[in-house]
Design a protein around this motif. Structure first.
Motif, PDB file in Angstrom:
ATOM      1  N   LYS A 621       0.820  -1.209   0.000  1.00 17.90           N
ATOM      2  CA  LYS A 621       0.000   0.000   0.000  1.00 17.90           C
ATOM      3  C   LYS A 621       0.855   1.260   0.000  1.00 17.90           C
ATOM      4  O   LYS A 621       0.434   2.311  -0.486  1.00 17.90           O
ATOM      5  CB  LYS A 621      -0.922   0.012   1.221  1.00 17.90           C
ATOM      6  N   GLN A 622       2.050   1.151   0.559  1.00 20.94           N
ATOM      7  CA  GLN A 622       2.967   2.282   0.564  1.00 20.94           C
ATOM      8  C   GLN A 622       3.839   2.332  -0.684  1.00 20.94           C
ATOM      9  O   GLN A 622       4.725   3.182  -0.791  1.00 20.94           O
ATOM     10  CB  GLN A 622       3.861   2.222   1.805  1.00 20.94           C
ATOM     11  N   GLY A 623       3.604   1.403  -1.604  1.00 22.26           N
ATOM     12  CA  GLY A 623       4.377   1.383  -2.834  1.00 22.26           C
ATOM     13  C   GLY A 623       5.765   0.825  -2.686  1.00 22.26           C
ATOM     14  O   GLY A 623       6.602   0.962  -3.601  1.00 22.26           O
ATOM     15  N   GLN A 624       6.065   0.165  -1.547  1.00 26.79           N
ATOM     16  CA  GLN A 624       7.389  -0.412  -1.311  1.00 26.79           C
ATOM     17  C   GLN A 624       7.366  -1.860  -1.803  1.00 26.79           C
ATOM     18  O   GLN A 624       7.294  -2.815  -1.024  1.00 26.79           O
ATOM     19  CB  GLN A 624       7.741  -0.323   0.171  1.00 26.79           C
ATOM     20  N   LEU A 625       7.429  -1.996  -3.122  1.00 30.84           N
ATOM     21  CA  LEU A 625       7.294  -3.304  -3.740  1.00 30.84           C
ATOM     22  C   LEU A 625       8.462  -4.220  -3.393  1.00 30.84           C
ATOM     23  O   LEU A 625       8.271  -5.431  -3.173  1.00 30.84           O
ATOM     24  CB  LEU A 625       7.179  -3.140  -5.259  1.00 30.84           C
ATOM     25  N   ALA A 626       9.648  -3.688  -3.311  1.00 30.54           N
ATOM     26  CA  ALA A 626      10.820  -4.508  -3.003  1.00 30.54           C
ATOM     27  C   ALA A 626      10.697  -5.121  -1.602  1.00 30.54           C
ATOM     28  O   ALA A 626      10.997  -6.313  -1.396  1.00 30.54           O
ATOM     29  CB  ALA A 626      12.094  -3.676  -3.108  1.00 30.54           C
ATOM     30  N   GLU A 627      10.242  -4.305  -0.615  1.00 29.77           N
ATOM     31  CA  GLU A 627      10.057  -4.824   0.749  1.00 29.77           C
ATOM     32  C   GLU A 627       8.955  -5.884   0.794  1.00 29.77           C
ATOM     33  O   GLU A 627       9.055  -6.875   1.526  1.00 29.77           O
ATOM     34  CB  GLU A 627       9.722  -3.681   1.710  1.00 29.77           C
ATOM     35  N   ALA A 628       7.891  -5.670   0.004  1.00 38.22           N
ATOM     36  CA  ALA A 628       6.811  -6.656  -0.046  1.00 38.22           C
ATOM     37  C   ALA A 628       7.311  -7.980  -0.626  1.00 38.22           C
ATOM     38  O   ALA A 628       6.975  -9.062  -0.105  1.00 38.22           O
ATOM     39  CB  ALA A 628       5.645  -6.118  -0.875  1.00 38.22           C
ATOM     40  N   GLU A 629       8.111  -7.897  -1.704  1.00 37.47           N
ATOM     41  CA  GLU A 629       8.680  -9.117  -2.283  1.00 37.47           C
ATOM     42  C   GLU A 629       9.602  -9.822  -1.296  1.00 37.47           C
ATOM     43  O   GLU A 629       9.581 -11.057  -1.167  1.00 37.47           O
ATOM     44  CB  GLU A 629       9.459  -8.770  -3.560  1.00 37.47           C
ATOM     45  N   SER A 630      10.422  -9.045  -0.584  1.00 37.11           N
ATOM     46  CA  SER A 630      11.326  -9.628   0.398  1.00 37.11           C
ATOM     47  C   SER A 630      10.551 -10.338   1.502  1.00 37.11           C
ATOM     48  O   SER A 630      10.911 -11.446   1.925  1.00 37.11           O
ATOM     49  CB  SER A 630      12.215  -8.532   0.994  1.00 37.11           C
ATOM     50  N   MET A 631       9.469  -9.724   1.961  1.00 43.24           N
ATOM     51  CA  MET A 631       8.643 -10.336   3.006  1.00 43.24           C
ATOM     52  C   MET A 631       7.992 -11.626   2.504  1.00 43.24           C
ATOM     53  O   MET A 631       7.883 -12.609   3.246  1.00 43.24           O
ATOM     54  CB  MET A 631       7.583  -9.339   3.464  1.00 43.24           C
ATOM     55  N   PHE A 632       7.591 -11.616   1.237  1.00 46.19           N
ATOM     56  CA  PHE A 632       6.958 -12.799   0.645  1.00 46.19           C
ATOM     57  C   PHE A 632       7.957 -13.956   0.573  1.00 46.19           C
ATOM     58  O   PHE A 632       7.623 -15.108   0.896  1.00 46.19           O
ATOM     59  CB  PHE A 632       6.443 -12.437  -0.755  1.00 46.19           C
ATOM     60  N   ASN A 633       9.195 -13.651   0.197  1.00 45.41           N
ATOM     61  CA  ASN A 633      10.231 -14.687   0.135  1.00 45.41           C
ATOM     62  C   ASN A 633      10.622 -15.174   1.535  1.00 45.41           C
ATOM     63  O   ASN A 633      10.893 -16.368   1.745  1.00 45.41           O
ATOM     64  CB  ASN A 633      11.461 -14.153  -0.596  1.00 45.41           C
ATOM     65  N   MET A 634      10.639 -14.272   2.514  1.00 47.08           N
ATOM     66  CA  MET A 634      10.934 -14.667   3.892  1.00 47.08           C
ATOM     67  C   MET A 634       9.855 -15.609   4.421  1.00 47.08           C
ATOM     68  O   MET A 634      10.149 -16.562   5.148  1.00 47.08           O
ATOM     69  CB  MET A 634      11.012 -13.423   4.782  1.00 47.08           C
ATOM     70  N   MET A 635       8.634 -15.343   4.047  1.00 45.36           N
ATOM     71  CA  MET A 635       7.527 -16.194   4.489  1.00 45.36           C
ATOM     72  C   MET A 635       7.705 -17.626   3.983  1.00 45.36           C
ATOM     73  O   MET A 635       7.554 -18.596   4.733  1.00 45.36           O
ATOM     74  CB  MET A 635       6.196 -15.605   3.980  1.00 45.36           C
ATOM     75  N   LYS A 636       8.046 -17.752   2.714  1.00 44.98           N
ATOM     76  CA  LYS A 636       8.250 -19.089   2.158  1.00 44.98           C
ATOM     77  C   LYS A 636       9.498 -19.746   2.739  1.00 44.98           C
ATOM     78  O   LYS A 636       9.533 -20.960   2.956  1.00 44.98           O
ATOM     79  CB  LYS A 636       8.340 -18.993   0.625  1.00 44.98           C
TER      80      LYS A 636
END
Length: 877
Positions: A621-636
């Motif tokens: 929502k804040q437009g921080q796509l790189a952080e969102a991708e990093s969080m998604f990879n950390m989750m997996k």
């Protein structure tokens, strides 16, 4: 017809024709010598088995009889007293026990005992007390014991006192058990090891482990104290030393292995596993090695104290000793593995027990533990399969097994299945207990049937089953989770009137119900009520309160409660931060959500799958796509399998970032991981394609939804209309309109406006007007923005007559045209309509304005339902 057949207690020599009348048997030997064999007298206290067969009823019963010392066994002086009295009965000891137990505890027990000829034999007393205590009737045992003490031939014995102390322990009468301990010493009957063991066991049952420790210390000092008091003034012959000083070095009463086991069990059952380990170490230091019972007790202490990892480590150490585990050991191990989340290992041990039948055969506790495991995992079919296997193995399910099965179905709200199992349980002769009824109430509450839950609650009380705190909490949740907050609060008051004090679970349940019912005032009241009652809120209760404040839109109150939680040193968990982060995102407070993520990382709290999804949403929502991708990879990487919500969140993130390639890759990953996409995920992917100038791929997603039978929602229709508009595929747009006609009343204003604008932009005015009329005819509420879209496209097409007609429709519908609508048509008249048409347009517009003003005044003055002061105020306005 009933036939009683006694089993022969021993061989009777008279059955042999060579036996003489004096029970002397002569046997030939190698020479002419003869040897005599005299039969010993049978033991009067030996248990003789008897069987009773009823051929009419087709039943048989096996029971034991103890003859005891009877009239013929008494001395002559005692026998003469019995022979001359016709009221004296020569009963066997078993007959006396049966007659006593048939009496009510307030009836004349002494009258029965005074008729018994065997009362003159002192050896009958311990066996009589043993049989009475074996039945478990404490009132009868007390009266028999009081009668014994009044007999002239009574002598205080340790074994009688030990039996009574154990019986009082079974009935949780700790003070009476301690009184017997002191009473026996007044009779100069010194306690032995078994006495101390019984007393320690009594305190252990009551959770008084410190008393048990003190008793063992008294046990070590008992012999020394006694002899110091009695012989302190005597001198040892030949030495001149006091006897008391010599006896200081005399052997004390050493604790046996059973003593240590009882004390360890007392500590472990109270949850004090550290003290249990200390006593175990002391046991080893004193030269008493632990046995299998000791190891089982320590494992159970770890389990009670929720130290599951330590229990597993202790079991590994136990395997290095010569003590082999039994079924009880493996049952405790399975329970610890289930609590620790190691389900596969628990199943492996269970299967090995079933294979090695000769060593550790699984019992009903084993099967029940595995049923509980499947219940926790939500695999109710597997739980039912284990229950059926239990019956197939020849074991009869007990109330605990049925409760495990009921709890499995109740956790998913399958009320019909729970009701069926409940009836099956009663048909099999098992009386439901409070846990059974609570599971049924919980099932009806989860299936949104609070009234039926209330009926079960009343039936429970009619069946003389007293509801406990868990029952009331389940009923409060049944009402609260279904919006009946007033009834839930009333139940809390009723619970207090019945002597049950609400706990933190009750408060948590009510707080969650307030959030569902959106009643902020009730949240404040319940928090105050908890404070007044001295109920300390735990993490779960704070989570319920914070979530309820978030549901009613009170963000500041939720944040204040979170700060209070931190000030009171109550550690938040993943649920706490998930509520705060997701709530902040719903209220568009994205910076606050990112701040919560920073605090979460500082506390090193383990992340959950839901928490990862909320964090991904906040970054996207804040437009921080790189952080969102990093969080998604950390989750997996943490071992969490993303669900449809997490994947949808990433699709939204890529949609905002206009990365349709990555969005497509995430969508394909969903299919590979067998995660079924829903309408929201498909709409997010279509939005990514439209923003990335790939509208054709968006329409292919719609075809995919038809194949998978995924329902079309308003968001999907919006993206389909946008795709057709970008492609200028008016034929496909017509098909979309036909699909939308079935659900026009449910279509949002934004989707309708998008559809009308797409039709008007290409000059398809007639279709646009037809769709608009269908929208009005469907009963959907048409807002002013829809009229503005319609008028804008009519003016762009130069159709000023239809423009004025639509303005007339607005007037008829009670929708006041804005000043911009009037200015647009007047500007068109001045610049593009020509002189003659401009005059006609101005005339009609002036007519509409006059009509609009007249209609407004008429509405103000014709509302006769208003009071006089209201009419005056409206005119002034």
């Amino acid at each position: 017809m009933v036939i009683v057949i006694p089993f022969p207690a021993c061989f009777t020599p008279l059955q042999n024709p060579m036996a003489s009348i004096n029970n002397t048997l002569f046997l030939p030997t190698n020479g002419n010598l003869k040897k005599s064999l005299h039969c010993s007298k049978p033991d009067p206290f030996k248990e003789n088995k008897h069987t009773q067969v009823d051929y009419d009823a087709g039943t048989h019963k096996i029971y034991t009889r103890i003859p005891g010392l009877r009239k013929l066994d008494l001395p002559k002086r005692q026998r003469s007293r019995v022979d001359g009295d016709r009221f004296q009965k020569d009963w066997t000891l078993s007959e006396v026990v049966e007659r006593i137990t048939k009496l009510k505890h307030w009836e004349d027990v002494e009258g029965v005992l005074n008729q018994w000829a065997g009362r003159f034999a002192r050896k009958n007393f311990p066996v009589l007390m043993r049989e009475i205590t074996r039945i478990g009737s404490i009132e009868h045992a007390i009266q028999v014991f009081n009668w014994m003490k009044n007999q002239k031939n009574y002598c205080a014995r340790n074994d009688i006192y030990n039996m009574l102390i154990r019986l009082h322990a079974r009935h949780n009468r700790i003070d009476q058990a301690r009184g017997l301990f002191f009473e026996m010493q007044k009779w100069r009957c010194n306690p032995d090891v078994e006495t101390y063991n019984a007393l320690i066991n009594a305190h252990g049952r009551a959770g008084q482990w410190r008393w048990g420790v003190n008793i063992m210390e008294d046990m070590l000092r008992a012999a020394v104290s006694f002899y110091l008091i009695v012989f302190s003034t005597l001198l040892v012959p030949g030495s001149g030393e006091p006897l008391g000083s010599v006896l200081c070095n005399s052997p004390r009463i050493p604790p046996s292995r059973s003593t240590y086991n009882c004390l360890i069990n007392a500590c472990g059952s109270s949850g004090n596993w550290r003290e249990a380990l200390k006593i175990s170490k002391k046991m080893t230091d004193n030269g008493v090695g632990p046995d299998l019972v000791t190891h089982n007790i320590i494992l159970s202490a770890y389990k009670t104290g929720a130290q599951y990892s330590k229990a597993l480590s202790y079991f590994e150490l136990m395997k290095g000793t010569n003590v082999r585990p039994d079924t009880t050991t493996l049952n405790i191990l399975i329970d610890c593995l289930v609590k620790f989340g190691k389900y596969e290992e628990a199943i492996e041990i269970f299967n090995s027990m079933r294979e090695k039948r000769a060593e550790c055969h699984p019992d009903i506790v084993t099967y029940t533990s595995i049923m509980h495991m499947y219940s926790v995992c939500g695999q109710i079919e597997s739980c039912r399969a284990v229950f059926d296997a239990l019956a197939a193995e020849g074991m009869k399910p007990n109330v605990i097994s049925y409760n495990a099965l009921l709890g499995a179905y109740a956790s998913l709200g399958l009320s019909e299945s729970v009701s069926s199992i409940f009836d099956e349980m009663k048909r099999n002769g098992i009386r439901p207990d409070v846990v059974s009824y609570t599971s049924l109430i919980n099932a009806y509450g989860r299936s949104r049937q609070p009234k039926r839950a209330w009926k079960i609650f009343n039936k429970m009380r009619r069946d003389n089953v007293s509801p406990n705190l868990v029952t009331y909490n389940a009923l409060i949740d049944a009402y609260g989770s279904n919006g009946f907050l007033a009834e839930a609060v009333e139940l809390l008051r009723e619970m207090e009137q019945n002597g049950l004090q609400p706990n933190v679970v009750s408060i948590s349940t009510l707080l969650a119900a307030c959030g569902r019912c959106c009643q902020k005032s009730k949240i404040d009241s319940i928090l105050k009520a908890a404070k007044m009652r001295g109920i300390v809120l735990n993490t779960i209760a704070y989570n319920s309160a914070i979530g309820s404040y978030m549901n009613v839109g009170e963000y500041d109150e939720a944040l204040c409660l979170y700060r209070c939680m931190r000030e009171k040193k109550i550690r938040p968990d993943a649920v706490t931060y998930n509520i705060l982060i997701s709530g902040s995102c719903k209220m568009s407070k994205y910076n606050e959500a990112l701040e919560m993520i920073s605090q979460l990382r500082e506390l090193n709290i383990p992340w959950s799958k839901e928490l990862y999804s909320s964090a991904i949403c906040a970054y996207s929502k804040q437009g921080q796509l790189a952080e969102a991708e990093s969080m998604f990879n950390m989750m997996k990487g943490a071992g969490f399998q993303p669900d449809v919500i997490t994947y949808t969140t990433m699709l939204h993130a890529y949609s905002v970032g206009e990365c349709w390639e990555k969005a497509l890759a995430v969508f394909q990953e969903m299919e590979l991981n067998d995660v079924q996409p829903d309408s929201v995920a498909c709409a997010a992917l279509m939005r990514s394609f439209n923003k990335g100038s790939q509208p054709g791929k968006g329409l292919l997603v719609a075809e995919f939804m038809r194949e998978k039978k995924i329902p079309f929602t308003d968001a999907v229709f919006f993206e389909m209309v946008s795709s057709c508009s970008i492609l200028r595929d008016w034929k496909r747009l017509t098909d979309v309109i036909e699909m939308m006609e079935l659900t026009l009343p449910l279509i949002s204003v934004g989707t309708l406006n998008q559809l009308l604008h797409s039709l008007g932009k290409v000059g398809n005015i007639d279709t646009m007007i037809k769709i608009f009329l269908k929208i009005v005819a469907s009963g959907a509420e048409v807002e002013v923005t829809t009229y503005e879209v319609l008028l804008q496209n009519l003016l762009a097409a130069g159709n000023w007559r239809k423009y004025i007609e639509v303005m007339q429709w607005m007037e008829d519908a009670g929708v006041q045209p804005s000043a911009g609508i009037y200015n647009n048509i007047l500007y068109f008249a001045q610049r593009s309509a020509g002189i003659e048409n401009a005059a006609v347009i101005r005339e009609r517009i002036e007519s509409l304005k006059r009509k609009s003003v007249y209609s407004t005044m008429e509405r103000k003055h014709c509302d006769l339902s208003l009071p006089t002061h209201a009419l005056i105020s409206s005119k002034q306005t």
